[in-house]
Motif scaffolding. Structure first.
Motif, PDB file in Angstrom:
ATOM      1  N   SER A   9      23.916  -1.138 -21.525  1.00  0.00           N
ATOM      2  CA  SER A   9      24.043  -0.769 -20.112  1.00  0.00           C
ATOM      3  C   SER A   9      22.794  -0.041 -19.638  1.00  0.00           C
ATOM      4  O   SER A   9      22.014   0.488 -20.440  1.00  0.00           O
ATOM      5  CB  SER A   9      25.269   0.122 -19.891  1.00  0.00           C
ATOM      6  N   LEU A  10      22.619  -0.033 -18.334  1.00  0.00           N
ATOM      7  CA  LEU A  10      21.552   0.722 -17.691  1.00  0.00           C
ATOM      8  C   LEU A  10      22.183   1.560 -16.602  1.00  0.00           C
ATOM      9  O   LEU A  10      22.833   1.024 -15.694  1.00  0.00           O
ATOM     10  CB  LEU A  10      20.497  -0.210 -17.078  1.00  0.00           C
ATOM     11  N   ARG A  11      22.006   2.882 -16.679  1.00  0.00           N
ATOM     12  CA  ARG A  11      22.586   3.787 -15.682  1.00  0.00           C
ATOM     13  C   ARG A  11      21.454   4.410 -14.864  1.00  0.00           C
ATOM     14  O   ARG A  11      20.461   4.889 -15.421  1.00  0.00           O
ATOM     15  CB  ARG A  11      23.415   4.867 -16.370  1.00  0.00           C
ATOM     16  N   VAL A  12      21.611   4.403 -13.554  1.00  0.00           N
ATOM     17  CA  VAL A  12      20.606   4.973 -12.661  1.00  0.00           C
ATOM     18  C   VAL A  12      21.220   6.148 -11.913  1.00  0.00           C
ATOM     19  O   VAL A  12      22.165   5.968 -11.129  1.00  0.00           O
ATOM     20  CB  VAL A  12      20.073   3.922 -11.661  1.00  0.00           C
ATOM     21  N   PHE A  13      20.692   7.346 -12.132  1.00  0.00           N
ATOM     22  CA  PHE A  13      21.162   8.555 -11.461  1.00  0.00           C
ATOM     23  C   PHE A  13      20.211   8.865 -10.308  1.00  0.00           C
ATOM     24  O   PHE A  13      19.009   8.991 -10.502  1.00  0.00           O
ATOM     25  CB  PHE A  13      21.208   9.738 -12.430  1.00  0.00           C
ATOM     26  N   ALA A  14      20.770   8.976  -9.104  1.00  0.00           N
ATOM     27  CA  ALA A  14      19.944   9.150  -7.903  1.00  0.00           C
ATOM     28  C   ALA A  14      20.240  10.419  -7.124  1.00  0.00           C
ATOM     29  O   ALA A  14      19.598  10.693  -6.110  1.00  0.00           O
ATOM     30  CB  ALA A  14      20.107   7.940  -6.987  1.00  0.00           C
ATOM     31  N   GLY A  15      21.236  11.203  -7.541  1.00  0.00           N
ATOM     32  CA  GLY A  15      21.566  12.413  -6.790  1.00  0.00           C
ATOM     33  C   GLY A  15      22.243  12.069  -5.477  1.00  0.00           C
ATOM     34  O   GLY A  15      23.149  11.243  -5.423  1.00  0.00           O
ATOM     35  N   GLY A  16      21.789  12.680  -4.389  1.00  0.00           N
ATOM     36  CA  GLY A  16      22.348  12.405  -3.070  1.00  0.00           C
ATOM     37  C   GLY A  16      21.454  11.466  -2.279  1.00  0.00           C
ATOM     38  O   GLY A  16      20.240  11.447  -2.455  1.00  0.00           O
ATOM     39  N   PHE A  17      22.058  10.662  -1.416  1.00  0.00           N
ATOM     40  CA  PHE A  17      21.273   9.802  -0.529  1.00  0.00           C
ATOM     41  C   PHE A  17      20.746  10.636   0.632  1.00  0.00           C
ATOM     42  O   PHE A  17      21.512  11.352   1.290  1.00  0.00           O
ATOM     43  CB  PHE A  17      22.118   8.648   0.008  1.00  0.00           C
TER      44      PHE A  17
END
Length: 281
Positions: free
Chosen positions: A133-141
């Motif tokens: 898997s690949l997880r992308v953490f972006a915080g808030g938009f």
């Protein structure tokens, strides 16, 4: 290119953007939607579509096989995390090489409760199933900051308790662009079972208030609609969990590849949008 064929389930704001980005690169992409969905009517040129009951593992696996799908992306709403389990089962049956779960928010690694815990469980299930898997953490938009802090209710930056902790923010377009970029340029070895932490801007609530020429309003609960949801988000952000480098187990900021914004380097030359730029401040 690292992979040659993609499938996506959940063509909302982020999902549609990813589909458009892949289609623009002439990358084969098929969007799976349930019967009656209107999303298929708005797909960009070059994207294919399939109508299927996404809870039917055999039917979904058949579509993955038909399109020779290498990568499955889920971009579902936060209330539909469990809908990813049959997708993982179908991906396993079809020999899919990478599963990209519906993340794109606060870090979920090590979380055990609530929505964040559900997301962490999905990643754990993919690993147990033997699918990288690949997880992308972006915080808030960035675009959702007025909603997040209920600025639209009283023209204040509302914060539950005393919290004034820095958090990570990313423009929607940057999140989409990053996902498309890494999936079409990096080799599989640099994507499989990885967590990418991106950060376009980093601000405390007081700094956001200054940008908006307003003040902090400390409240016991967020005003307006969806008060419970926004109160929970405010508490999480105040704890530090809004940073993409947040370590939920040790309750601290990560370092190295676990630091906030550590994955920005994977998109060399890109200019990440700031809160000031997106909101024309």
């Amino acid at each position: 290119m690292s992979y040659t064929s993609f499938a996506l389930v959940g063509a909302g704001t982020v999902g549609y953007g990813i589909v458009a980005g892949l289609a623009a690169k002439n990358v084969p992409i098929v969007v799976l939607s349930r019967p009656g969905s209107k999303n298929l009517e708005e797909l960009p040129a070059g994207a294919k579509s399939e109508v299927v009951d996404t809870t039917d593992t055999d039917a979904v696996a058949a579509i993955f096989k038909k399109h020779k799908v290498d990568v499955v992306l889920a971009t579902l709403t936060t209330t539909a995390n469990k809908a990813q389990y049959p997708l993982i089962d179908a991906a396993k049956a079809a020999g899919v090489k990478l599963f990209v779960p519906s993340e794109y928010g606060m870090p979920t690694e090590g979380q055990t409760e609530g929505i964040l815990g559900e997301k962490n469980d999905v990643a754990a299930y993919a690993k147990k199933s033997g699918i990288p898997s690949l997880r992308v953490f972006a915080g808030g938009f960035v675009e959702y900051i007025p909603w997040l802090f209920t600025y639209t209710e009283n023209k204040k930056i509302n914060v539950v308790g005393e919290g004034d902790v820095a958090a990570s923010y990313n423009a929607v377009a940057d999140v989409i662009g990053f996902v498309v970029h890494v999936l079409t340029t990096l080799p599989p070895a640099e994507l499989e079972d990885k967590i990418f932490r991106i950060e376009g801007d980093r601000k405390r609530p007081s700094e956001i208030a200054a940008l908006l020429n307003t003040t902090i309003e400390r409240v016991d609960k967020m005003p307006g609609e969806l008060s419970e949801l926004r109160t929970g988000l405010s508490i999480a952000f105040s704890s530090g969990a809004g940073s993409t480098g947040w370590d939920a187990v040790n309750k601290t900021e990560g370092t190295g590849d676990a630091a906030a914004g550590s994955a920005n380097k994977l998109w060399p030359g890109h200019s990440w949008q700031t809160i000031k730029q997106v909101h024309n401040l």
